[in-house]
Design a protein around this motif. Sequence first.
Motif, short mmCIF file in Angstrom:
data_model
loop_
_atom_site.label_atom_id
_atom_site.label_comp_id
_atom_site.label_asym_id
_atom_site.label_seq_id
_atom_site.Cartn_x
_atom_site.Cartn_y
_atom_site.Cartn_z
N GLU A 17 -0.77 9.07 4.25
CA GLU A 17 -1.56 7.84 4.10
C GLU A 17 -3.01 8.23 3.73
OE1 GLU A 17 -0.27 4.89 4.45
OE2 GLU A 17 -2.05 3.62 4.52
N ARG A 18 -3.55 9.19 4.49
CA ARG A 18 -4.92 9.68 4.23
C ARG A 18 -4.87 10.89 3.30
NH1 ARG A 18 -8.23 8.02 8.64
NH2 ARG A 18 -6.92 7.07 10.24
N SER A 76 -9.15 5.26 0.40
CA SER A 76 -10.38 4.69 0.98
C SER A 76 -10.52 5.11 2.45
CB SER A 76 -10.36 3.17 0.87
OG SER A 76 -9.36 2.65 1.72
N LYS A 77 -9.42 5.56 3.03
CA LYS A 77 -9.46 5.96 4.45
C LYS A 77 -10.16 7.31 4.62
CE LYS A 77 -5.76 3.68 6.89
NZ LYS A 77 -4.48 3.82 7.59
N LYS A 78 -10.72 7.51 5.81
CA LYS A 78 -11.31 8.82 6.14
C LYS A 78 -10.24 9.90 5.98
CE LYS A 78 -15.48 8.00 8.17
NZ LYS A 78 -16.69 8.80 7.90
N ASP A 119 -3.77 5.91 0.68
CA ASP A 119 -4.96 5.06 0.78
C ASP A 119 -6.22 5.93 0.74
OD1 ASP A 119 -6.95 3.32 1.32
OD2 ASP A 119 -6.04 2.44 3.12
#
Length: 418
Positions: free
Chosen positions: A149-150, A83-85, A81
């Motif tokens: 994920e990040r 879009s995550k930090k 993802d």
Amino acid sequence: MITLCAFANTADDIKVIKQQDREVIERFKSYLNINTVQPNIDYYPAVDFLKKEAKRIGLESDVVEIVKGRPHVIIKWKGRDPSKKTVMLNSHMDVVPADPAKWNSDPFEAFWDLTNNNIYARGSQDMKCVGMQYLEAITNLKAQNFVPERTVYVTFVPEEEVGGHGGGMNDLVKSPHFDKLNVGFGLDEGLASPDEKFEVYYGERVAMWGIIEATGAVGHGSAFIKNTATEKINRVIQQIFNFRSSQEQELALRPNKRTGDVVSINLTSMKAGHTKDCGETYQMNVVPRTAQVGFDIRVTPHVPIKQVDEQVNKWASEEGVSIRWVQRSEEHHVTDLNDEHVKVFLDSLKSANVTFNTGVFPAATDARFLRAKKIPIIGFSPMNLTPVLLHDHNEYLNVDVYLRGITIYENVIKSITK
Ligand SMILES: [Zn+2]
Ligand SMILES: [Zn+2]
């Protein structure tokens, strides 16, 4: 199948090391072989090495130069993802000088002593180990088909050892390149610890480097001249050492306090007399017009900077005495240990049975520039059972400690990228 590889310094000292571990150590040694000693570093051999490393692992890399000749290598591991930090795993490429005469082996040979399984090299603790351990941990996670994920950025920055200015982290964080990284949490360097417990840092002391100069009456070297520069600087030196003793005592009297919890000061230079750089000729029988001392103060976040500032100004308040700051910060920035990312980080250590102390990093590092941007940063170099030898002669890291650090990072990265 595990290939075992036997090799030794002497016939009666045979160590058996897994082929895979040997490759890991050879890569660490290769990075240590690259001379990145301050000042005026040619960073490009290190940059090329790191770009090749990124390729080996199958990651993209980017080189950002805010100041020409001061490259930052930014290796990207794309998360599920984007879009995550993101998570930043930072290390600096530069190292401090090493005096080969004081070392038992060449500081850049990265001598692997098989009698104790230590690797001796400048940067083995500070902090080429950490940079390579991040990459090795990612190598292993990728082999396990783990996808974060990040997004993770592994950053290798220049100029930390000279304060992060002139194209270092101080300038990177102010550039648009940095904003694009969208960092939400990061790791930077810590220190070794001689016992089982690791060190985890949530803040650091502020470095204040200054020069106090005294000007006074000159005259014949045989006379009792009043108000000489050396007499004035002597009073300054006495006050510096009184203050130094008070802080040392504070540390000795309170066992719960550690170096990061008090203010330290060291005299790091002295100059007086008619030396060539004053534009005067050296003369033993002339009382000098000027005398100066340089000092390095480290202010713990538990003490306001203003308080230390007032103290130093008092030392320099006499007629003919002045102070000039070479480098200083005006604010402390600490990371909240209750921050959600930090808690995840700490839990990941606990779940891997890694015991640790939390505290204030006694030196300074680039983490301060990131913390100033309100990004939670933890200082952590996974080196337990290791004497603190950064900036010292015969700096070394044990191979087993290094390898365990990689496993620790695997666990940490899995958790903090969720
Ligand atoms: Zn360092
Ligand atoms: Zn250092």
